[in-house]
Design a protein around this motif. Structure first.
Motif, PDB file in Angstrom:
ATOM      1  N   UNK A 151      -5.549   7.732  -5.375  1.00  0.00           N
ATOM      2  CA  UNK A 151      -4.094   7.728  -5.263  1.00  0.00           C
ATOM      3  C   UNK A 151      -3.602   6.555  -4.424  1.00  0.00           C
ATOM      4  N   UNK A 152      -4.313   6.256  -3.345  1.00  0.00           N
ATOM      5  CA  UNK A 152      -3.952   5.111  -2.509  1.00  0.00           C
ATOM      6  C   UNK A 152      -4.111   3.798  -3.260  1.00  0.00           C
ATOM      7  N   UNK A 153      -5.185   3.688  -4.053  1.00  0.00           N
ATOM      8  CA  UNK A 153      -5.398   2.479  -4.850  1.00  0.00           C
ATOM      9  C   UNK A 153      -4.279   2.307  -5.868  1.00  0.00           C
ATOM     10  N   UNK A 154      -3.849   3.406  -6.463  1.00  0.00           N
ATOM     11  CA  UNK A 154      -2.770   3.333  -7.437  1.00  0.00           C
ATOM     12  C   UNK A 154      -1.464   2.904  -6.763  1.00  0.00           C
ATOM     13  N   UNK A 155      -1.195   3.448  -5.592  1.00  0.00           N
ATOM     14  CA  UNK A 155       0.011   3.069  -4.868  1.00  0.00           C
ATOM     15  C   UNK A 155      -0.014   1.589  -4.489  1.00  0.00           C
ATOM     16  N   UNK A 156      -1.168   1.111  -4.085  1.00  0.00           N
ATOM     17  CA  UNK A 156      -1.286  -0.302  -3.722  1.00  0.00           C
ATOM     18  C   UNK A 156      -1.041  -1.199  -4.929  1.00  0.00           C
ATOM     19  N   UNK A 157      -1.610  -0.817  -6.071  1.00  0.00           N
ATOM     20  CA  UNK A 157      -1.390  -1.601  -7.289  1.00  0.00           C
ATOM     21  C   UNK A 157       0.085  -1.594  -7.668  1.00  0.00           C
ATOM     22  N   UNK A 158       0.729  -0.445  -7.493  1.00  0.00           N
ATOM     23  CA  UNK A 158       2.160  -0.356  -7.823  1.00  0.00           C
ATOM     24  C   UNK A 158       2.973  -1.236  -6.891  1.00  0.00           C
ATOM     25  N   UNK A 159       2.578  -1.299  -5.633  1.00  0.00           N
ATOM     26  CA  UNK A 159       3.300  -2.138  -4.672  1.00  0.00           C
ATOM     27  C   UNK A 159       3.117  -3.619  -4.968  1.00  0.00           C
TER      28      UNK A 159
END
Length: 206
Positions: A151-159
């Motif tokens: 989930x953190x990796x996905x949030x980082x990619x989205x950012x």
């Protein structure tokens, strides 16, 4: 008998004569719409695919659903295929720059989607194991931690998406597109064959 009469008729003789004359006229002198040159076709296809990417990406906001980024990833794949398909016609330096920017955008979108898919798979598996009481508490906790990290990796990619997209679709990206198509190289036999197939596919869909 009717066929024999038709073959001996003046009308058939006229049609046959016109057909023979048409065959003797050089292609360059024949009337009718000219086929697009290979370089022009490559430029048109590249710009069309590029516009699809920029329009789709520009519509994405912070509140857009994940599906919008998945759609953009598909448009990027289509553009990547076009760039590779006509690579022999493009300026090599501009081609590398354009593909490099596109690849960085694709990597960001891929990280976003892959993280989402993996989260779903882990959470679904954990739920099934919990329902069957088939896993110990430490196992379920570890799976929860894995899902959280994804989930953190996905949030980082989205950012990171906005910056990657701007680098590709902003003014610098448009200049690279112009450079890509400004001075196409002479078409190789392979490139001409590909262009012929591309034109044929357009005719088939029309």
């Amino acid at each position: 008998r009717a066929l024999n009469r038709g073959l001996r008729s003046d009308r058939f003789a006229t049609v046959l004569g016109d057909w023979r004359k048409a065959l003797l006229v050089p292609k360059a002198n024949r009337r009718g719409p000219a086929s697009p040159r290979t370089g022009d076709l490559a430029a048109e296809r590249t710009r069309r695919a590029y516009r699809k990417v920029t329009r789709t990406g520009a519509a994405i906001t912070d509140s857009s659903p994940a599906e919008s980024l998945h759609t953009l990833r598909k448009r990027c794949k289509e553009l990547r295929y076009v760039l590779e398909f006509f690579a022999s016609l493009h300026d090599a330096t501009a081609q590398r720059a354009m593909v490099g920017d596109l690849k960085r955008l694709q990597d960001c979108l891929g990280e976003f989607q892959d993280s989402e898919v993996q989260q779903y798979e882990i959470q679904s598996l954990a739920a099934a194991m919990l329902a069957r009481q088939a896993a110990a508490a430490p196992t379920l906790l570890a799976m929860g931690e894995m899902a959280a990290q994804l989930g953190l990796r996905q949030q980082q990619a989205r950012a990171e998406f906005a910056g990657k997209f701007t680098a590709f679709a902003g003014s610098a990206g448009r200049r690279r597109l112009d450079a890509l198509n400004s001075a196409p190289r002479a078409a190789t036999p392979e490139a001409r064959t590909r262009a012929t197939r591309a034109r044929a596919s357009v005719g088939t869909r029309a």
